[in-house]
Design a protein around this motif. Structure first.
Motif, mmCIF file in Angstrom:
data_model
loop_
_atom_site.group_PDB
_atom_site.id
_atom_site.type_symbol
_atom_site.label_atom_id
_atom_site.label_comp_id
_atom_site.label_asym_id
_atom_site.label_seq_id
_atom_site.Cartn_x
_atom_site.Cartn_y
_atom_site.Cartn_z
ATOM 1 N N ILE A 17 0.938 -1.320 -0.138
ATOM 2 C CA ILE A 17 0.153 -0.088 -0.030
ATOM 3 C C ILE A 17 0.847 1.339 -0.032
ATOM 4 O O ILE A 17 0.719 2.145 -0.794
ATOM 5 N N ALA A 18 2.059 1.250 0.989
ATOM 6 C CA ALA A 18 2.839 2.445 0.994
ATOM 7 C C ALA A 18 3.426 2.811 -0.390
ATOM 8 O O ALA A 18 3.445 3.958 -0.759
ATOM 9 N N TYR A 19 3.705 1.696 -1.016
ATOM 10 C CA TYR A 19 4.301 1.982 -2.603
ATOM 11 C C TYR A 19 3.631 2.391 -3.117
ATOM 12 O O TYR A 19 3.903 3.596 -3.832
ATOM 13 N N GLN A 20 2.333 2.083 -3.305
ATOM 14 C CA GLN A 20 1.442 2.578 -4.562
ATOM 15 C C GLN A 20 1.149 3.981 -4.121
ATOM 16 O O GLN A 20 0.817 4.929 -4.720
ATOM 17 N N PHE A 21 0.841 4.239 -2.645
ATOM 18 C CA PHE A 21 0.506 5.537 -2.037
ATOM 19 C C PHE A 21 1.652 6.613 -2.128
ATOM 20 O O PHE A 21 1.431 7.949 -2.776
ATOM 21 N N GLY A 22 2.859 6.069 -1.964
ATOM 22 C CA GLY A 22 3.976 6.939 -2.414
ATOM 23 C C GLY A 22 4.077 7.477 -3.649
ATOM 24 O O GLY A 22 4.385 8.571 -4.003
ATOM 25 N N ASP A 23 3.809 6.620 -4.527
ATOM 26 C CA ASP A 23 4.027 6.923 -5.875
ATOM 27 C C ASP A 23 2.765 7.885 -6.375
ATOM 28 O O ASP A 23 3.005 9.175 -7.115
ATOM 29 N N THR A 65 -8.031 9.974 2.102
ATOM 30 C CA THR A 65 -7.398 8.433 2.351
ATOM 31 C C THR A 65 -6.109 8.654 3.240
ATOM 32 O O THR A 65 -6.005 7.857 3.973
ATOM 33 N N GLY A 66 -5.377 9.593 2.857
ATOM 34 C CA GLY A 66 -4.047 9.823 3.648
ATOM 35 C C GLY A 66 -4.581 10.026 4.922
ATOM 36 O O GLY A 66 -3.712 9.727 6.110
ATOM 37 N N LYS A 67 -5.596 10.907 5.324
ATOM 38 C CA LYS A 67 -6.200 11.229 6.551
ATOM 39 C C LYS A 67 -6.571 9.917 7.314
ATOM 40 O O LYS A 67 -6.128 9.676 8.438
ATOM 41 N N SER A 68 -7.114 8.715 6.623
ATOM 42 C CA SER A 68 -7.337 7.653 7.201
ATOM 43 C C SER A 68 -5.857 6.954 7.560
ATOM 44 O O SER A 68 -6.090 6.318 9.009
ATOM 45 N N CYS A 69 -5.033 6.941 6.806
ATOM 46 C CA CYS A 69 -3.760 6.425 7.143
ATOM 47 C C CYS A 69 -3.274 6.939 8.326
ATOM 48 O O CYS A 69 -2.927 6.261 9.562
ATOM 49 N N LYS A 70 -2.957 8.349 8.545
ATOM 50 C CA LYS A 70 -2.613 8.951 9.457
ATOM 51 C C LYS A 70 -3.246 9.086 10.736
ATOM 52 O O LYS A 70 -2.680 8.776 12.040
ATOM 53 N N GLY A 71 -4.774 9.106 10.752
ATOM 54 C CA GLY A 71 -5.680 9.017 11.745
ATOM 55 C C GLY A 71 -5.472 7.728 12.455
ATOM 56 O O GLY A 71 -5.547 7.984 13.740
ATOM 57 N N CYS A 72 -5.219 6.652 11.893
ATOM 58 C CA CYS A 72 -5.118 5.401 12.540
ATOM 59 C C CYS A 72 -3.662 5.333 13.126
ATOM 60 O O CYS A 72 -3.563 4.745 14.054
ATOM 61 N N HIS A 73 -2.752 5.856 12.427
ATOM 62 C CA HIS A 73 -1.275 5.558 12.804
ATOM 63 C C HIS A 73 -1.131 6.332 14.152
ATOM 64 O O HIS A 73 -0.399 5.734 15.052
ATOM 65 N N ASP A 74 -1.708 7.572 14.093
ATOM 66 C CA ASP A 74 -1.709 8.346 15.397
ATOM 67 C C ASP A 74 -2.054 7.626 16.605
ATOM 68 O O ASP A 74 -1.519 7.761 17.632
HETATM 69 C C1 ASC Z 1 2.070 7.322 3.122
HETATM 70 C C2 ASC Z 1 2.426 6.779 3.961
HETATM 71 C C3 ASC Z 1 1.726 6.760 5.076
HETATM 72 C C4 ASC Z 1 0.620 7.774 4.546
HETATM 73 C C5 ASC Z 1 0.478 9.102 5.668
HETATM 74 C C6 ASC Z 1 -0.534 9.947 5.071
HETATM 75 O O1 ASC Z 1 2.604 7.648 1.983
HETATM 76 O O2 ASC Z 1 3.631 5.745 3.982
HETATM 77 O O3 ASC Z 1 1.986 6.331 6.256
HETATM 78 O O4 ASC Z 1 1.012 8.242 3.456
HETATM 79 O O5 ASC Z 1 1.790 9.714 5.862
HETATM 80 O O6 ASC Z 1 -0.839 11.100 5.983
#
Ligand code: ASC
Length: 128
Positions: free
Chosen positions: A19-25, A114-123
């Motif tokens: 997922i991170a690879y797809q998202f990063g690109d 979608t990025g907010k979903s990633c970060k919101g959960c990571h936080d």
């Molecule tokens: C990324 C990545 C995350 C999320 C996050 C989005 O590319 O590796 O964990 O986006 O930073 O806010």
């Protein structure tokens, strides 16, 4: 099913890595760090929509013990964690839809959600 916690941890980490690879690109394209390619972006978004469904299965009970960045409070607040994962899956599906339109503003908006979903959960649920 998984044989042990480490299998589950490897499984979910593999999914997150993809997922991170797809998202990063996609991020690089939206930020202008590389040339925007609509077909590639749409393909990446569709990949994320499919991949987003995978990690949840790997969060088995007891798998907070192991080589993992997962916080133990995932299992204490499992219903909330499940909701956040479901919201991520939903936002990723909306991003894949937006990517089909080719409209840059809606793609950007859906990407940010979608990025907010990633970060919101990571936080809340990811260590460090
Ligand atoms: C990324 C990545 C995350 C999320 C996050 C989005 O590319 O590796 O964990 O986006 O930073 O806010």
């Amino acid at each position: 099913n998984f044989d042990d916690a480490n299998d589950a941890i490897n499984y979910r980490q593999s999914a997150f890595g993809l997922i991170a690879y797809q998202f990063g690109d996609m991020s690089a394209m939206l930020k202008g760090k590389k040339e925007f390619n609509q077909a590639v972006f749409a393909s990446r978004a569709s990949n994320v929509a499919a991949l987003a469904k995978l990690p949840h299965e790997g969060f088995i009970p007891g798998s907070e013990k192991g080589k993992t960045d997962a916080s133990a409070n995932i299992w204490q607040d499992k219903a909330d964690f499940d909701d956040k994962m479901a919201a991520f899956v939903n936002n990723a599906a909306l991003l894949a839809q937006a990517a089909q339109t080719g409209d840059k503003n809606s793609m950007k908006q859906a990407f940010m959600e979608t990025g907010k979903s990633c970060k919101g959960c990571h936080d809340v649920y990811k260590k460090d």
